[in-house]
Design a protein around this motif. Structure first.
Motif, short mmCIF file in Angstrom:
data_model
loop_
_atom_site.label_atom_id
_atom_site.label_comp_id
_atom_site.label_asym_id
_atom_site.label_seq_id
_atom_site.Cartn_x
_atom_site.Cartn_y
_atom_site.Cartn_z
N THR A 27 0.81 -1.24 0.04
CA THR A 27 -0.24 -0.15 0.08
C THR A 27 0.96 1.21 -0.01
OG1 THR A 27 -1.21 -1.30 1.48
CG2 THR A 27 -2.17 1.01 1.10
N ASP A 28 0.79 2.14 -1.11
CA ASP A 28 1.63 3.22 -1.11
C ASP A 28 3.07 3.09 -0.96
OD1 ASP A 28 -0.93 4.64 -1.51
OD2 ASP A 28 -1.02 4.86 0.72
N ASP A 29 3.40 1.94 -1.59
CA ASP A 29 4.91 1.76 -1.50
C ASP A 29 5.42 1.20 -0.25
OD1 ASP A 29 5.33 2.32 -4.07
OD2 ASP A 29 6.09 4.46 -3.80
N LYS A 30 4.53 0.82 0.76
CA LYS A 30 4.89 0.30 2.03
C LYS A 30 4.47 -1.37 2.02
CE LYS A 30 4.73 4.36 4.96
NZ LYS A 30 4.65 5.42 4.36
N VAL A 31 5.35 -2.03 2.50
CA VAL A 31 4.94 -3.36 2.48
C VAL A 31 4.59 -3.58 4.08
CG1 VAL A 31 5.75 -5.82 2.21
CG2 VAL A 31 6.42 -4.07 0.69
N SER A 32 3.33 -4.67 4.02
CA SER A 32 2.89 -5.18 5.40
C SER A 32 3.00 -6.66 5.19
CB SER A 32 1.95 -4.64 5.98
OG SER A 32 0.54 -4.97 4.98
N ILE A 33 3.29 -7.38 6.33
CA ILE A 33 2.72 -8.85 6.24
C ILE A 33 2.00 -9.25 7.45
CG2 ILE A 33 5.39 -8.97 7.52
CD1 ILE A 33 5.36 -11.95 6.40
N ASP A 34 1.03 -9.73 7.22
CA ASP A 34 -0.07 -10.03 8.16
C ASP A 34 -0.38 -8.74 8.93
OD1 ASP A 34 -1.99 -11.58 9.55
OD2 ASP A 34 -0.83 -12.81 10.78
N GLY A 35 -0.59 -7.85 8.43
CA GLY A 35 -0.71 -6.58 9.25
C GLY A 35 0.32 -5.80 9.87
N ALA A 36 1.41 -6.25 9.72
CA ALA A 36 2.75 -5.54 10.60
C ALA A 36 3.34 -4.95 9.36
CB ALA A 36 3.60 -6.51 11.10
N LEU A 37 3.46 -3.60 9.45
CA LEU A 37 4.08 -2.76 8.52
C LEU A 37 5.70 -2.90 8.64
CD1 LEU A 37 3.58 -0.41 6.42
CD2 LEU A 37 3.68 1.15 8.08
N VAL A 38 6.46 -2.93 7.41
CA VAL A 38 7.71 -3.05 7.50
C VAL A 38 8.24 -1.63 7.71
CG1 VAL A 38 9.91 -3.52 5.94
CG2 VAL A 38 8.04 -5.06 5.97
N THR A 39 8.96 -1.19 9.01
CA THR A 39 9.23 -0.09 9.12
C THR A 39 10.82 0.41 8.91
OG1 THR A 39 9.71 -0.75 11.42
CG2 THR A 39 7.66 0.31 11.10
N SER A 40 11.58 -0.97 8.74
CA SER A 40 13.27 -0.56 8.53
C SER A 40 13.25 -1.69 7.65
CB SER A 40 13.91 -0.51 9.47
OG SER A 40 13.76 -1.71 10.59
N ALA A 41 13.83 -1.67 6.39
CA ALA A 41 13.79 -2.71 5.50
C ALA A 41 15.27 -3.08 4.90
CB ALA A 41 12.95 -2.24 4.06
N ASP A 42 15.41 -4.27 4.27
CA ASP A 42 16.76 -4.55 3.87
C ASP A 42 17.90 -4.58 4.68
OD1 ASP A 42 15.31 -3.43 0.64
OD2 ASP A 42 15.06 -5.31 1.68
N ILE A 43 18.00 -4.91 5.83
CA ILE A 43 19.00 -4.82 6.93
C ILE A 43 19.82 -6.14 6.50
CG2 ILE A 43 19.90 -4.52 9.23
CD1 ILE A 43 16.92 -3.58 9.78
N GLY A 44 20.95 -6.00 5.81
CA GLY A 44 21.68 -7.14 5.40
C GLY A 44 22.57 -7.84 6.39
N SER A 45 22.79 -8.93 6.05
CA SER A 45 23.58 -9.87 7.04
C SER A 45 24.26 -10.76 6.27
CB SER A 45 22.76 -10.49 8.39
OG SER A 45 22.13 -11.51 7.86
N SER A 46 25.04 -11.44 6.89
CA SER A 46 25.96 -12.62 6.26
C SER A 46 25.05 -13.79 5.79
CB SER A 46 27.22 -13.06 6.99
OG SER A 46 26.66 -13.68 8.20
N ASN A 47 23.96 -13.85 6.65
CA ASN A 47 23.14 -15.06 6.10
C ASN A 47 21.63 -14.73 5.92
OD1 ASN A 47 23.02 -14.64 8.80
ND2 ASN A 47 22.49 -16.62 9.56
#
Length: 147
Positions: free
Chosen positions: A112-132
């Motif tokens: 919705t409006d370029d914001k992604v939610s999963i089961d009603g939870a809004l992604v507030t900080s995206a794509d935090i990379g890690s080694s795995n």
């Protein structure tokens, strides 16, 4: 929304979450559930990590109850509902209708409006990379229908 795409990291998912500072309760939950080794393993995994503020929204006593040794299986199921196999960035996830979680249930995805939610939870900080894998901070603890 903060995005840190393509940030190479030598830290695994558990250590990356710990270093972030917003996922202290999530880290404790992973530890109590005995999932440290899995999320430090090869992966890759995509983790929708509820922030500390998201855990604060749970009904009073819910988290303490989940942290009891006799409820470990329920805690593992709940946490696995926040994990997807593979390294998936928000741009990919936004194209899905559902995400098949490690606990076996599918979680609905909405864009919705370029914001992604999963089961009603809004992604507030995206794509935090890690080694795995990759972490996406969310603003709500999702409860699977079957624990």
């Amino acid at each position: 929304m903060n995005t840190m795409t393509n940030t190479p990291s030598t830290k695994n998912l558990v250590d990356t979450a710990a270093a972030n500072g917003s996922f202290k309760t999530f880290g404790k939950a992973i530890e109590r559930a005995g999932m440290n080794e899995t999320l430090r393993g090869t992966g890759p995994f995509t983790v929708f990590a509820p922030t500390d503020a998201a855990f604060d929204k749970l009904p009073v006593g819910k988290l303490e109850n989940l942290f009891k040794p006799e409820n470990k299986e329920e805690l593992v199921s709940l946490l696995n509902y926040h994990v997807v196999n593979g390294r998936k960035l928000v741009a990919d996830i936004g194209k899905w209708d559902t995400a098949k979680t490690v606990n076996g249930q599918s979680a609905p995805i909405k864009m919705t409006d370029d914001k992604v939610s999963i089961d009603g939870a809004l992604v507030t900080s995206a794509d935090i990379g890690s080694s795995n894998g990759v972490i996406h901070g969310i603003d709500k603890v999702n409860i699977p229908t079957k624990l």
